[in-house]
Scaffold this active site. Structure first.
Site, mmCIF file in Angstrom:
data_model
loop_
_atom_site.group_PDB
_atom_site.id
_atom_site.type_symbol
_atom_site.label_atom_id
_atom_site.label_comp_id
_atom_site.label_asym_id
_atom_site.label_seq_id
_atom_site.Cartn_x
_atom_site.Cartn_y
_atom_site.Cartn_z
ATOM 1 N N HIS A 702 0.858 -1.185 0.000
ATOM 2 C CA HIS A 702 0.000 0.000 0.000
ATOM 3 C C HIS A 702 0.894 1.235 0.000
ATOM 4 O O HIS A 702 1.635 1.467 0.963
ATOM 5 C CB HIS A 702 -0.918 0.001 1.224
ATOM 6 N N GLU A 705 1.478 3.673 3.035
ATOM 7 C CA GLU A 705 2.027 3.162 4.289
ATOM 8 C C GLU A 705 3.551 3.261 4.269
ATOM 9 O O GLU A 705 4.274 2.254 4.271
ATOM 10 C CB GLU A 705 1.545 1.729 4.512
ATOM 11 N N HIS A 799 3.289 -3.558 7.057
ATOM 12 C CA HIS A 799 2.206 -2.612 6.756
ATOM 13 C C HIS A 799 2.220 -1.460 7.754
ATOM 14 O O HIS A 799 2.954 -1.477 8.746
ATOM 15 C CB HIS A 799 0.843 -3.310 6.829
ATOM 16 N N GLU A 884 1.897 -4.779 11.532
ATOM 17 C CA GLU A 884 1.304 -3.444 11.448
ATOM 18 C C GLU A 884 2.073 -2.474 12.337
ATOM 19 O O GLU A 884 2.279 -2.740 13.523
ATOM 20 C CB GLU A 884 -0.158 -3.487 11.898
#
Length: 1035
Positions: A702, A705, A799, A884
């Site tokens: 992404h 990010e 991420h 994350e």
């Protein structure tokens, strides 16, 4: 239709009720009606209403001061509609009174009853048609002006509540605006702010103004991105803009957490309960013969290491490897690209192009001192012409000679050269100074920003003033990607800031000067899309030091943001960098994130949010850059990989950088192999190398990010270092790293998607080799490793997470998923290796930013096509994770209350690498250096570390101090008010009522029909802790 049994009696009772002369007689009739209607069906109730029962009951209830009963009746919308059709609104509204000191409870009860009737939108439209809105506003103004002693605040609150109900319909909102309601509410609220006693009226009034603020289409020509890219097999304009409401279940904040989750949706419904879908299925999705093309991506298995002492072993590590099968013809694509991007040429600069840092390209030899002033650095041209070569070199040399640079693993010259080969849709020719010059983390960690009291309220008031005082608003475009005359020029906007974003990873579509020091900013959608607004990165110049400038990003689409909980954007000052402080720093005050009145041009059912923050710049006429998070461009990555490749000792570190495949735009997707060179050419050492397990790491699928890239940077640098743990890791594993899975999205400033307008992390089930080449070939490479018996021991996809704090892992567990879902399957018979928790437990012990309590190992149906789930299920990798990293900071451990910077993110990448050592404790060679440096990591001591996660689970965030949604169901008016009225009105009377009536109070309570008492209490207890069910479906 024949009347039901007892219908004649009903008519007689209603006539008696209307003519009753005293309360005692009236209560007796009500009691009889109760018995009659309770024994029948709904037909009796409807028949009674058709014979004028509503009006008779309303009149009787008004006479007996039992208006609260109407509120109970109106808990059913159907009943409210029936009452409205039978003049219920008219009867109750007659009891409304201008300011008075008598019958106050009756007035309050009447307003509450009227509000209850407005639960029905039919009644709301009727009230608008009959002109009640103007009367309500006049009454509100009258009570405001005459209630000098503030004794009647409940009545004003009740009137606000009533207008809230009216505003649930578009006709009601339009009427409130047309009748001057916005101006009246704004003026009265300003008065309330000066009197602490009136504070309870402020929030309802503000929320009402937000609801009534007319929706305005976002001021752009189209919702579509200004950049388009012709996709193979599709017409140029063949993509369809997504103009529907933002669906968090499909495009969530991360791959793991639903963004705008339906509160009525049971999370457990999304858990996978089909055991067959939870079991590993390692069969490839393509013929086995196609996997042979990935042999070249394992050079360590075929290298003969004939000359371990030579440093020339890098000859097969270039980026020039031929593209893998399945890539479409890039030469044909380059020809097709010439029409994309609003007609701009997409032909990339040649590999021999150079960068010119001067502002006088026609006279490159005039290297006057003024060229080195801060204000001149807002234009750094990538000039492909030959005549600029000399000027380019001299300017870069002068710049570096005067100011120098000391950024580890970064070289501005190399960056400029690398950036010239990067292919973008817009044909970027300008470098952002922070990317060119480099970044060093500040020496001091930055705390989370404290939220000032009522900061959102202040910002909302300023927004409302735009509607009320339009003549004071400048409303002038000062930057527009679609208007070349507004791109960095000062001629058209001499008294405003200057904006620019046409550089790699930049995203700012338009800037509008609202007031002298306030600007609305509009972000560009992802390429070929009309959605995914979050990432921004732009240049601003022409400021005055010490002046607060307010920036409003007005087309955000997520339902909440960490900016409401202490997160700040980041700022980079060129002046500061040239004075030896090249830092991205957290910046911005008075930050808030809330729903606004803008909507997409293609439909008003969607909603946008405003991220607003104020920046006070340190220097006059500086050149600064603002970004959502620390930028990390594709050219940054390529430069970093080249620097690492040249820094390692080839006799100790096997480092290979290869081209996995080309992207849609023709950029290289790099795959890096890192392991230790064998101690010798002996068969034993070569055998040990070729039997090391693989660890596969990926990041930046992404584009928005960017924190994932900084974590990956920490991993790469640590694995290439001389640290004894890094040496042991290289000797224990072969690392296969794909640092950037979505280069095109990163380059072109996307937030979520690739050039195909698809979320690449939703393509893993069946990736398209043409539209999603990086995912297709990454999955193919994993299949290849599996097919040769080298299934990765660990897979982790890095991420970023914008809705949670800390760093945490998501993994996959069949047993935990079945347990959590309440499945009836006997999990005791299922075998599952618990080793998937080992890494998280280790990280919780050694990594300050990591939180074990935030980890999750459930497999959701909506995540079936993500990397984590597909690699676990199809490739058979037990330890398949998503890691994350927060955009904000930590709420636990030694970093509690601090925002994470690049130092902490790189540390996290290092710590993740270190945690892998625990999986191989029985096979590594222990040395004194390793034991000294990794005693805690290897569990060789039992000392408790002071940065462990919280011992109890807590919600990620408490409710935001102010309402993000102006239509949210908050208890603005007190859900328990009706309970109070029920209890108080049955035991108290008006001041002017006689003693005789006072004696009847207890009898009223006793003789009140039991169906009223029971229905009232049931209705009041259902949602006593929630809001008054304000319907906002039409907002």
């Amino acid at each position: 239709m024949a009347a039901p049994s007892g219908a004649g009696g009903v008519e007689v009772l209603l006539n008696t009720l209307q003519n009753a002369g005293d309360n005692e007689s009236m209560l007796k009739v009500l009691n009889v009606l109760d018995e009659l209607l309770s024994a029948g069906t709904d037909r009796r109730i409807h028949y009674m209403i058709s014979k004028g029962g509503s009006e008779a009951l309303l009149t009787a209830l008004v006479k007996s001061a039992c208006l609260w009963v109407i509120q109970v009746f109106c808990s059913s919308v159907t009943t409210a509609v029936l009452l409205g059709r039978n003049r219920g609104l008219d009867v109750v509204f007659k009891l409304f009174s201008s300011h008075t000191t008598k019958h106050l409870r009756t007035v309050k009860a009447a307003v509450d009853a009227f509000t209850a009737l407005l639960r029905s939108k039919v009644n709301c439209r009727t009230a608008v048609a009959k002109g009640y809105i103007s009367d309500l506003l006049k009454l509100y103004e009258d009570w405001h002006n005459n209630d000098a002693s503030f004794e009647n605040i409940p009545i004003r609150r009740a009137l606000l509540h009533c207008m809230h109900r009216v505003a649930n319909t578009s006709a009601g909102r339009e009427a409130l605006v047309a009748e001057g309601g916005m101006s009246l509410l704004f003026q009265t609220t300003q008065t309330y702010l000066t009197v602490k006693t009136l504070e309870s009226l402020v929030e309802p009034a503000v929320q009402l103004m937000r609801k009534c603020y007319p929706k305005v289409p976002i001021p752009v020509t189209s919702d579509k991105s200004i950049y388009s890219f012709p996709l193979p097999g599709r017409p140029v304009d063949g993509w369809v803009a997504d103009l529907g409401p933002y669906d968090g279940s499909l495009e969530d904040d991360s791959d793991e957490d639903t963004e705008n989750e339906d509160p009525d949706k049971d999370y457990e419904d999304d858990l996978e309960t089909d055991v067959n879908k939870l079991r590993p299925r390692p069969e490839p999705d393509r013929p086995l013969e196609q996997l042979g093309q990935y042999v070249r991506l394992c050079p360590e298995l075929h290298h003969d290491f004939q000359d371990l002492d030579s440093s020339s072993e890098l000859d097969d590590s270039s980026d020039e490897d031929s593209p893998l099968e399945g890539d479409f013809n890039n030469e044909k694509l380059r020809g097709r690209r010439s029409q994309a991007g609003k007609g701009k040429s997409l032909s990339p600069p040649g590999s021999d192009s150079s960068i010119s840092l001067g502002v006088d390209d026609k006279n490159p030899g005039s290297e006057v001192e003024s060229h080195l002033q801060t204000r001149d650095f807002h234009k750094h041209y990538l000039n492909c012409s030959e005549h600029s070569q000399e000027g380019h070199s001299s300017m870069v040399d002068r710049l570096l000679e005067k100011y120098g640079t000391c950024i580890p693993n970064h070289d501005p010259r190399l960056y400029a050269s690398t950036a010239s080969d990067t292919k973008s849709i817009a044909g970027y020719s300008i470098l952002a100074f922070p990317d060119f010059w480099g970044h060093l983390p500040p020496q001091i960690q930055e705390p989370m920003a404290k939220r000032p009291p009522h900061v959102q309220r202040k910002n909302v008031f300023k927004d409302i003033q735009r509607l009320l005082c339009a003549e004071d608003i400048i409303n002038k475009d000062v930057f527009d990607l679609e208007d070349p005359s507004l791109q960095g020029s000062t001629e058209g906007c001499p008294n405003s800031l200057r904006f620019f974003s046409k550089f790699e990873s930049g995203n700012l579509r338009k800037a509008i000067q609202v007031r002298s020091h306030e600007y609305d900013l509009i972000l560009n959608a992802d390429v070929n899309s009309s959605a995914h607004y979050q990432w921004f990165y732009f240049e601003v110049s022409g400021m005055v030091a010490g002046v607060p400038y307010r920036f409003n990003v007005i087309n955000c689409e997520k339902g909440n943001s960490q900016c409401n909980y202490g997160m700040q954007p980041v700022l980079y000052s060129v002046r500061e960098a040239l004075e030896g402080r090249p830092h991205w720093v957290r910046s911005g005050s008075e930050i808030s994130y809330y729903r606004n009145h803008f909507c997409p041009r293609g439909g008003q059912n969607s909603q946008f949010y405003t991220l607003t923050f104020t920046v006070t710049f340190l220097h006059d006429d500086d050149v600064c850059y603002l970004a959502y998070h620390y930028p990390y461009t594709y050219s940054n990555l390529q430069t970093h990989l080249k620097m690492l490749e040249n820094s390692v000792d080839p006799r100790k570190v096997f480092f290979r950088r290869q081209n996995l495949c080309d992207t849609l735009a023709g950029n290289s997707c790099s795959l890096v192999t890192i392991t230790a060179c064998p101690a010798s050419k002996a068969w034993k050492d070569l055998h040990q190398l070729r039997n090391r397990p693989c660890v596969v790491l990926t990041a930046r699928v992404h584009p928005g990010e960017s924190n994932a890239s900084w974590v990956m940077k920490g991993t790469l640098e640590f694995l290439c270092s001389d640290d004894p743990v890094a040496e042991s890791l290289r000797e224990a594993y072969i690392f296969k790293i794909i640092p950037m899975l979505n280069p095109d999205g990163v380059i072109n400033g996307n937030n979520r998607c690739s050039l195909s307008a698809e979320d690449l992390n939703r393509q893993w089930l069946k990736p398209d080799p043409i539209l999603s080449p990086t995912i297709y070939h990454t999955k193919g490479f994993l299949y290849y490793l599996n097919s040769i018996g080298r299934t990765p021991l660990v897979f982790c996809d890095y991420h970023g997470h914008s809705r949670k704090k800390n760093v945490f892992l998501y993994g996959c567990s069949m047993k935990e998923t079945l347990w959590q879902s309440g499945s009836t399957i006997n999990t005791a018979s299922l075998k599952e290796d618990p080793g998937y928790r080992t890494i998280a437990k280790t990280l919780d012990r050694i990594a300050p930013a990591f939180s074990f309590n935030n980890c999750n190992y459930l497999v959701e149906k909506s995540r079936a096509s993500t990397a984590r789930v597909v690699v676990w299920r199809e490739i058979g990798v037990l330890r398949s994770f998503t890691m994350e990293s927060t955009y904000n900071g930590c709420n636990q451990g030694i970093y509690k209350g601090l925002q994470t910077g690049t130092r902490e993110m790189e540390e996290m990448g290092m710590k993740f690498s270190q945690s892998l050592l625990t999986l191989r404790r029985n096979s590594i060679q222990y040395s004194s250096r390793l034991i000294h440096n990794a005693s805690a990591l290897l569990d060789l001591d039992d000392r408790l570390l002071d940065h462990k996660s919280n011992n109890c689970f807590e919600d990620d965030e408490p409710p935001c101090p102010e309402e993000i949604q102006y239509s949210s169901c908050t208890d603005l008016f007190g859900a328990n008010d009706l309970d109070t009225e029920v209890n108080v009105n049955m035991s108290r009377i008006e001041e002017d009522e006689g003693k005789n009536e006072r004696r009847l109070t207890d009898r009223k309570s006793q003789q009140l029909p039991h169906f009223l008492q029971q229905g009232a209490m049931e209705t009041l207890s259902i949602k006593s802790g929630q809001c008054n069910n304000m319907d906002i479906s039409n907002i």
